[in-house]
Design a protein around this motif. Sequence first.
Motif, mmCIF file in Angstrom:
data_model
loop_
_atom_site.group_PDB
_atom_site.id
_atom_site.type_symbol
_atom_site.label_atom_id
_atom_site.label_comp_id
_atom_site.label_asym_id
_atom_site.label_seq_id
_atom_site.Cartn_x
_atom_site.Cartn_y
_atom_site.Cartn_z
ATOM 1 N N ARG A 1 0.912 -1.023 0.066
ATOM 2 C CA ARG A 1 -0.136 -0.139 0.433
ATOM 3 C C ARG A 1 0.696 1.304 0.493
ATOM 4 O O ARG A 1 1.865 1.471 1.197
ATOM 5 C CB ARG A 1 -0.766 -0.298 1.692
ATOM 6 C CG ARG A 1 -1.730 -1.084 1.164
ATOM 7 C CD ARG A 1 -3.569 -0.307 1.813
ATOM 8 N NE ARG A 1 -3.113 -0.846 3.394
ATOM 9 C CZ ARG A 1 -3.545 -0.964 4.136
ATOM 10 N NH1 ARG A 1 -4.640 0.406 4.528
ATOM 11 N NH2 ARG A 1 -3.162 -0.658 5.612
ATOM 12 N N THR B 1 -3.185 3.443 -1.560
ATOM 13 C CA THR B 1 -3.640 2.118 -2.371
ATOM 14 C C THR B 1 -3.093 0.991 -2.947
ATOM 15 O O THR B 1 -1.474 1.143 -2.261
ATOM 16 C CB THR B 1 -3.058 3.247 -3.539
ATOM 17 O OG1 THR B 1 -3.635 4.389 -3.526
ATOM 18 C CG2 THR B 1 -3.493 2.577 -5.073
ATOM 19 N N TYR C 1 -1.321 -2.087 -4.449
ATOM 20 C CA TYR C 1 -0.581 -2.416 -5.503
ATOM 21 C C TYR C 1 -0.188 -3.805 -5.928
ATOM 22 O O TYR C 1 0.204 -4.646 -4.118
ATOM 23 C CB TYR C 1 1.084 -2.034 -5.921
ATOM 24 C CG TYR C 1 0.256 -0.349 -6.075
ATOM 25 C CD1 TYR C 1 -0.100 0.308 -7.155
ATOM 26 C CD2 TYR C 1 0.615 0.547 -5.217
ATOM 27 C CE1 TYR C 1 -0.799 1.104 -7.060
ATOM 28 C CE2 TYR C 1 0.438 2.182 -5.471
ATOM 29 C CZ TYR C 1 -0.329 2.599 -6.381
ATOM 30 O OH TYR C 1 -0.684 4.011 -6.447
ATOM 31 N N ALA D 1 -4.222 -1.893 -9.488
ATOM 32 C CA ALA D 1 -4.023 -0.879 -7.971
ATOM 33 C C ALA D 1 -5.164 -0.833 -7.980
ATOM 34 O O ALA D 1 -6.438 -0.130 -8.672
ATOM 35 C CB ALA D 1 -3.679 0.522 -8.771
ATOM 36 N N ASN E 1 -7.765 1.014 -4.697
ATOM 37 C CA ASN E 1 -7.924 1.988 -3.939
ATOM 38 C C ASN E 1 -8.394 1.903 -2.694
ATOM 39 O O ASN E 1 -8.521 1.112 -1.887
ATOM 40 C CB ASN E 1 -8.973 3.773 -4.275
ATOM 41 C CG ASN E 1 -10.168 3.287 -4.468
ATOM 42 O OD1 ASN E 1 -10.876 2.090 -3.630
ATOM 43 N ND2 ASN E 1 -11.245 3.979 -4.830
ATOM 44 N N ARG E 2 -8.304 2.876 -1.920
ATOM 45 C CA ARG E 2 -8.261 3.330 0.017
ATOM 46 C C ARG E 2 -10.127 2.160 0.367
ATOM 47 O O ARG E 2 -10.357 1.581 1.375
ATOM 48 C CB ARG E 2 -8.061 4.326 0.823
ATOM 49 C CG ARG E 2 -8.851 5.071 0.385
ATOM 50 C CD ARG E 2 -8.167 6.066 0.982
ATOM 51 N NE ARG E 2 -8.679 6.884 2.318
ATOM 52 C CZ ARG E 2 -7.407 6.772 3.195
ATOM 53 N NH1 ARG E 2 -6.576 6.905 2.493
ATOM 54 N NH2 ARG E 2 -7.267 6.783 4.836
ATOM 55 N N LEU F 1 -8.568 1.463 -10.095
ATOM 56 C CA LEU F 1 -8.098 2.179 -10.018
ATOM 57 C C LEU F 1 -8.023 1.859 -11.845
ATOM 58 O O LEU F 1 -8.584 3.031 -12.502
ATOM 59 C CB LEU F 1 -7.002 2.687 -9.649
ATOM 60 C CG LEU F 1 -7.231 3.854 -9.039
ATOM 61 C CD1 LEU F 1 -6.405 4.254 -7.252
ATOM 62 C CD2 LEU F 1 -8.533 4.775 -7.904
ATOM 63 N N PHE G 1 -9.500 8.148 -7.024
ATOM 64 C CA PHE G 1 -8.205 7.512 -6.605
ATOM 65 C C PHE G 1 -8.125 7.652 -5.224
ATOM 66 O O PHE G 1 -8.076 6.568 -4.377
ATOM 67 C CB PHE G 1 -7.208 9.272 -6.716
ATOM 68 C CG PHE G 1 -6.081 8.183 -6.235
ATOM 69 C CD1 PHE G 1 -5.822 7.508 -7.415
ATOM 70 C CD2 PHE G 1 -5.543 8.555 -4.907
ATOM 71 C CE1 PHE G 1 -4.305 7.544 -7.386
ATOM 72 C CE2 PHE G 1 -4.247 8.464 -5.047
ATOM 73 C CZ PHE G 1 -3.044 7.500 -6.216
#
Length: 569
Positions: free
Chosen positions: A91, A96, A98, A108, A110-111, A116, A532
């Motif tokens: 993160r 984010t 990955y 990717a 997002n939180r 994304l 994002f």
Amino acid sequence: MCSFIKKCVIFFLAVTPVFAQVTDTERSQGLYTGAPFWRQAVGGAVLSLPSVQVQSAVVALDGGNIKAYSTSGTPMWNYSARGRISPFVTRSREGTSYFSRTNGTLIAVNRAGRELWRRSLEGPICARVIPGWDGRIFVPVAQGIYCYTAAGSLLWTRSYSSPISIAPKLDHNGGIMFALENNHVYRISAFGEVRIWPLTEPPAVLIPIERQKQVLVLYKDGSIGILGQAEDWFFSVQGEARPTLLPKLPGSPIAAASRGNNIAVVLDDGTACLVSTESASKENGIIWISDSHIKEFIKNGGKPEPEAEIIYDDRGVYVLNKNGATGFTHDGKRIWFTFLQNTAAIPAFGNDGVLYSGGKDWILYAYKIENRVLPEKEGLFGPPSEGSYGTGNPNPASIHDFPLNEYELKIKLEQIDSGIKSGRVGTNEIAWVSTLMTIIAGEFNLQYKLESIKMLGRIGSRETVPWLINYFRRETEPTLKSASAKAIGEIGVDNEGTAIQTFLFLLINGGGIKDEQVLSAITTATAALCRFSGPPLSETGIKILNLLNADNQPPIVRRHAQKELYSLK
């Protein structure tokens, strides 16, 4: 009935971690055997070391899912990659996550668990993705490194002829360092500049140290060397002789971490030690030596797992591997240790004193082991960046060929545009960012300024966002003001929510913004930042979009806001 009860007992034993046989001596020496603070069934074996950050933990599972839990154990989100994934999840500071599928698809999320973007690599990642200082990420595959912006734009790639033997980690310059199976040590800057050291012996561990921003090499025989001593490493790709040796460690290292000019090391026999790189300050450079849980595990007749992690922070030193964990004070006192069995990955130790362990039994456990909490700023993001890449303001010294006329200006912008589109920004980044900023802020034709703003957004450094926000606030020409807002959305990373708050303030104060073009650009940028970041930043973003969807707004802006609000559901 008896059969049912037997099955229940077997299930209970299967989902409960079994600690090694406990002795009275071990209890007196700090052995922790407490029950989990909480546990959660995760639906698969945990593949990766849990990523713990800002009151949440994320794990990768063998079924192809990434799941997030609050630090109190509440499920937050579940993302399915729809395929097998590599055993690594990282993160960024923004939250984010990955990771990659085994077919080489980098993803990717997002939180809030929303995808994304995804990109195709030459193969799956072979180690954890490394987030840089400004949101960029370094992505390791079998024989190459990709560098992407937070929004997924490729900045550069580098390849090598041998597989990675020591996984990349961030150095004190904001670049990465790693070792290959051919005994070459690589150090690559944030802009793709490469330094290579061919070694005569295989390194066991690489550690960045702050003193002159060098690389410390720990060898399997316990010897220590320094690379990059008193030189500008990024200008050279030549070999180097065996580095200056420091005193030997009392064994073979398997993991280490640095803090200042000291390094904490754990050896393969379970011994932990703290070493000073200022060798004259202590005899043999050893400050203290103590036994970790690995040592205790071996004493009990166990064969320890070969991989380990080590944390060295303001609280002390922590040693982690699949067999358990140990906590030491800075002066080497062992304050606790614990054994874990049936673990599927190395556990993680959070800043809140909680140990997170993923089991082969498809259960994620959280143990509240100590009350010391690492002081950290309350907020939405992880630890602050160690430094800056210098992309936040123009650097005139980096511009050696600034265009002198319109013909040269067109050629320069075409060159930059081509480099961005082909993923070859690389070592040109500082010069190109400075050139674009100079054009944007100067007395140039609107068309060239507009092109420069768009390209600045596509280069995508988080450090550029404050500069663009200031430009957006000052600029009165609608087309340029709109372009700067869209560029912020293109970058995606909103420093502490500054852009979102700026948009909100300008909409509700001083009569607000009236120009349709600017309002539409704010709509686009706000929605991009919401996608994002996810909540809670997106909550403010949705408030902005609702303001833009109000009856007093132009119809075209309202329709745009409605579309973006629908897309965020």
